[in-house]
Enzyme design. Structure first.
Site, PDB file in Angstrom:
ATOM      1  N   PHE A 264       0.876  -1.166   0.000  1.00 17.26           N
ATOM      2  CA  PHE A 264       0.000   0.000   0.000  1.00 17.26           C
ATOM      3  C   PHE A 264       0.915   1.217   0.000  1.00 17.26           C
ATOM      4  O   PHE A 264       1.768   1.362   0.874  1.00 17.26           O
ATOM      5  CB  PHE A 264      -0.920   0.021   1.219  1.00 17.26           C
ATOM      6  CG  PHE A 264      -1.986  -1.039   1.208  1.00 17.26           C
ATOM      7  CD1 PHE A 264      -2.765  -1.234   0.077  1.00 17.26           C
ATOM      8  CD2 PHE A 264      -2.212  -1.827   2.322  1.00 17.26           C
ATOM      9  CE1 PHE A 264      -3.752  -2.209   0.057  1.00 17.26           C
ATOM     10  CE2 PHE A 264      -3.190  -2.803   2.311  1.00 17.26           C
ATOM     11  CZ  PHE A 264      -3.962  -2.995   1.168  1.00 17.26           C
TER      12      PHE A 264
ATOM     13  N   GLY B  75       7.310   9.697  25.186  1.00 17.16           N
ATOM     14  CA  GLY B  75       7.606  10.784  24.260  1.00 17.16           C
ATOM     15  C   GLY B  75       6.734  10.680  23.030  1.00 17.16           C
ATOM     16  O   GLY B  75       6.513   9.601  22.484  1.00 17.16           O
TER      17      GLY B  75
ATOM     18  N   TYR C  30       6.990  13.190  39.021  1.00 19.63           N
ATOM     19  CA  TYR C  30       7.562  14.342  38.314  1.00 19.63           C
ATOM     20  C   TYR C  30       6.776  14.730  37.060  1.00 19.63           C
ATOM     21  O   TYR C  30       7.075  15.740  36.422  1.00 19.63           O
ATOM     22  CB  TYR C  30       9.027  14.072  37.953  1.00 19.63           C
ATOM     23  CG  TYR C  30       9.290  12.762  37.230  1.00 19.63           C
ATOM     24  CD1 TYR C  30       9.077  12.629  35.864  1.00 19.63           C
ATOM     25  CD2 TYR C  30       9.751  11.660  37.937  1.00 19.63           C
ATOM     26  CE1 TYR C  30       9.311  11.438  35.212  1.00 19.63           C
ATOM     27  CE2 TYR C  30       9.995  10.449  37.300  1.00 19.63           C
ATOM     28  CZ  TYR C  30       9.772  10.339  35.926  1.00 19.63           C
ATOM     29  OH  TYR C  30      10.008   9.154  35.282  1.00 19.63           O
TER      30      TYR C  30
ATOM     31  N   HIS D 134      -4.120  -8.707   8.503  1.00 16.82           N
ATOM     32  CA  HIS D 134      -2.711  -8.314   8.550  1.00 16.82           C
ATOM     33  C   HIS D 134      -1.983  -9.055   9.663  1.00 16.82           C
ATOM     34  O   HIS D 134      -2.557  -9.378  10.711  1.00 16.82           O
ATOM     35  CB  HIS D 134      -2.622  -6.802   8.777  1.00 16.82           C
ATOM     36  CG  HIS D 134      -1.259  -6.234   8.551  1.00 16.82           C
ATOM     37  ND1 HIS D 134      -0.330  -6.118   9.555  1.00 16.82           N
ATOM     38  CD2 HIS D 134      -0.664  -5.761   7.427  1.00 16.82           C
ATOM     39  CE1 HIS D 134       0.777  -5.589   9.069  1.00 16.82           C
ATOM     40  NE2 HIS D 134       0.604  -5.361   7.784  1.00 16.82           N
TER      41      HIS D 134
END
Length: 723
Positions: A103, A363, A345, A202
């Site tokens: 694809f 992240g 934190y 898939h």
């Protein structure tokens, strides 16, 4: 407690050297960006000239890069030169217009600019606090996508890297919702879990089960029907059997647009089975999901609004750069329950969702910007239009493949994906080997890149249209390459096809098409052109080359249709005409006409030559020729330009009744039939350019031997003999 105020060793301090500048100066950055942007623009302009797949050996690029990092900085221009020479030459070019494998993940221009801005601001969108705008842009872009594909407002979501990560994340939520207490207690000693997915789904579903600790044996591959769609009754039976064995059903994954065939599972029926047993329903629509933006495709998505989670990949069909995979969900709670973990934190009292709580990664890139910019710079209508065009191109290519007498469709055409194979009715193993060789030959040519799969135990070729850069002419090229390879590699050996009368397929040469048509030439007028090119030399050359050469009553007419702006085409024209002059025109066997267009590869270009000839029969060759040249954008993109030609005839005062009859009855007119299948069923070989009867179309004769062989064959058929 250790003394943190102790000073560093003075000897080490003195041994330090002055550091290099921390970063480029603004002037250096500006110069580098200028060079990089010019390179980018040039690359996108010339990418079609690269072989899609590089002809390199494993390890070749690494050897060119060196085995040690440099101690001193190199100037950017040298780095860019090495990038262009050693790295770009080793890429598989996913932005190549001939990339038709897997694809496609091509990149629209706005996404390139967005990636630059993302890198420039360099934010980490893990918490709302760490980048409020990045979080809110992402949520806005995701919601715009949700609206564009017609899903209800109960869905929200976020952007991850790929569909594999999205499916894995959904499975973790489903695992927690199944009451396994894996978050607290782990998998040990818990109930056996099961994941249900189609035989055609898939591999990421199975890989997610491995990563989630469920193991291979937890995955149930559900049988499919003749159209490769998951069977709801088979899903029902598998869940019932697991429940009887004490296995806990956890997630069912339906697919809209499977990887091999693009098939569509019956999501509505599968969802009913899942709800009846309290099983999480995940819909993998990574490839086809954006097509829900096309109204006439919306029927394929019936029932997906009841799913618990859905994945769509804008970096496939929409043209955002990799990576941009959108995971949508109806309830965020199971996702937070499976993965949310906030150390002290990172705690905050902001009243906003922190996207780090929904996925594995802490992240997070500012991916939302490129999706937001895509919607702003292209719009939903533009995005839908591209997908609609790709689907139409694939359907037309499938018709030509199925009607050509060589290939057969191996699965129903779904969205823009075609599965097909060369079939001779012989031994299956021999046929499979033939198809493997065809794939290798086509891909080795460098102009196109297709892939393969296996269906019902047979080797199958696969072509998927999805690049923003792919045009009809690129489909023409790959179809011609496929037919040529099939003919040359046929188990019966190369040669003429008896049912086709004639099939001559020559090597591709971009920008040039030659058509030999077995009918007499009409007289061409030499009156002044109504559209005069600005350059006088170009005008004289064009006028000289566009006159009919040779006897008008010659047995065979040669029409050359080429790109006037192409220097290579001019050179080829001169060589070709010289050979025709000496071998055929002087002998009275052939008459010749050259006509230039910007889009010579389109079949409509062939029939337009008939419009010029028919106008020439009444002394209006040049006026018609120049209208066709000037307004080619009006007629070269439509299936049947007959109506435009009639309008042009009326403009230049030609009797439209006789002109229309002449064009409609010409030997070249069938090229613009909307239904290629009706032509190929008549026993005509399906090449990208073909002409009915004792005629042949060749796109770019690679050598004069091929060229003259075609002419000689047609002359013999017409009783004209050979020189």
């Amino acid at each position: 407690m250790p003394d943190h105020t102790k000073r560093a060793d003075p000897a080490r301090e003195n041994a330090r050297t002055d550091p290099a500048p921390a970063d480029w100066s603004p002037e250096t950055l500006r110069a580098a960006l200028g060079r990089a942007s010019e390179w980018t623009i040039d690359y996108r302009r010339r990418v079609g000239g690269f072989p899609v797949f590089p002809a390199i050996e494993p390890g070749q690029v690494r050897r060119a890069l060196g085995d040690r990092p440099p101690r001193e900085p190199d100037p950017f221009e040298r780095v860019l030169a090495d990038f262009d020479e050693h790295i770009v030459s080793g890429l598989t070019h996913w932005n190549h217009p001939g990339f038709l494998a897997y694809f496609s993940s091509s990149t629209r221009a706005p996404s390139i600019v967005a990636e630059l801005l993302i890198a420039a601001v360099g934010v980490n969108a893990m918490l709302w606090r760490t980048s409020p705008a990045a979080t809110e842009v992402e949520r806005t872009a995701v919601d715009w996508l949700r609206q564009a594909v017609g899903l209800p407002a109960s869905f929200s979501g976020l952007i991850l890297d790929t569909a594999s990560t999205a499916t894995f994340t959904a499975l973790l939520a489903a695992r927690e919702l199944a009451g396994t207490r894996v978050r607290a207690d782990g998998l040990a000693g818990g109930p056996a879990l099961a994941v249900y997915t189609s035989e055609q789904s898939h591999s990421s579903v199975e890989k997610s089960a491995l990563a989630a600790g469920l193991g291979h044996r937890s995955v149930r591959r559900i049988a499919v029907d003749d159209a490769f769609r998951m069977r709801p009754e088979a899903l029902e039976a598998a869940i019932t059997e697991d429940l009887a064995r004490g296995v806990r059903p956890t997630m069912a994954c339906a697919t809209i647009g499977t990887t091999s065939t693009g098939s569509v599972d019956p999501v509505e029926a599968l969802g009913a089975v899942a709800r009846r047993h309290g099983v999480w329903l995940h819909v993998d629509s990574a490839y086809a999901g954006p097509a829900a933006m096309v109204p006439e495709q919306r029927e394929h998505f019936r029932g997906w609004e009841a799913a618990d989670s859905i994945v769509l990949n804008p970096h496939k069909w929409l043209g955002t750069s990799l990576d941009c995979s959108v995971l949508l969900y109806r309830d965020v709670a199971p996702f937070r329950e499976s993965l949310a973990l906030t150390p002290t934190y990172l705690e905050s009292e902001d009243d906003e969702i922190d996207l780090m709580d929904i996925g594995l990664a802490l992240g997070r890139r500012f991916r939302g910007l490129k999706l937001w910019m895509l919607f702003r710079c292209v719009g939903t209508d533009g995005l839908a239009g591209t997908m609609r065009r790709h689907i139409a191109m694939a359907e037309a290519a499938a018709d030509r493949l199925a009607g050509g007498g060589v290939f057969e469709l191996a699965a129903p055409v779904s969205f823009s994906t075609i599965c097909f194979r060369a079939a001779s009715g012989g031994d299956p193993a021999t046929e499979d080997g033939w198809n493997r060789e065809i794939l290798a030959r086509v891909n080795a040519g460098g102009r196109s890149f297709i892939s393969h799969t296996e269906l019902a135990g047979r080797y199958v070729l696969r072509l998927s249209v999805g690049s923003v850069h792919t045009e009809e002419r690129h489909l023409d090229e790959v179809l011609e390459a496929l037919h040529r390879a099939a003919d040359e590699l046929s188990p019966g050996g190369p040669g003429m096809n008896a049912t086709s009368r004639i099939r001559v397929v020559a090597a591709l040469l971009p920008g040039l098409a030659l058509a030999w048509a077995g009918c007499a030439a009409e007289a061409g007028s030499t009156q002044e052109s109504s559209v005069v090119p600005a350059n006088a030399e170009v005008a004289r050359e064009r006028a000289d080359r566009s006159r009919i050469k040779g006897e008008e009553g010659a047995p065979l007419r040669v029409v050359e249709i080429s790109d006037f702006q192409c220097p290579f085409c001019r050179q080829f024209h001169e060589q070709t005409l010289t050979r025709i002059d000496s071998a055929y025109i002087e002998a009275g066997k052939v008459s010749y006409l050259w006509i230039a267009y910007a889009n010579p590869g389109h079949p409509q270009a062939f029939v337009s030559t008939e419009a010029a000839y028919c106008a020439g029969a009444v002394g209006k060759f040049w006026p018609m020729h120049d209208i066709l040249f000037e307004r080619q954008d009006e007629w070269s993109g439509v299936p049947d330009p007959y109506a435009q030609f009639m309008e042009y005839a009326d403009e230049i005062d030609i009797d439209t009744e006789s002109f229309g009859s002449c064009v409609r009855n010409s030997v070249l007119a069938p090229l613009v039939l909307r239904d290629y299948t009706s032509v190929t069923q008549a026993g005509i070989s399906s090449t990208p350019y073909f002409i009915l009867g004792d005629s042949v179309a060749i796109r770019g004769a690679a050598d004069f031997g091929t060229f003259s062989s075609a002419i000689d064959t047609l002359l013999v058929l017409k009783g004209g003999g050979t020189p």
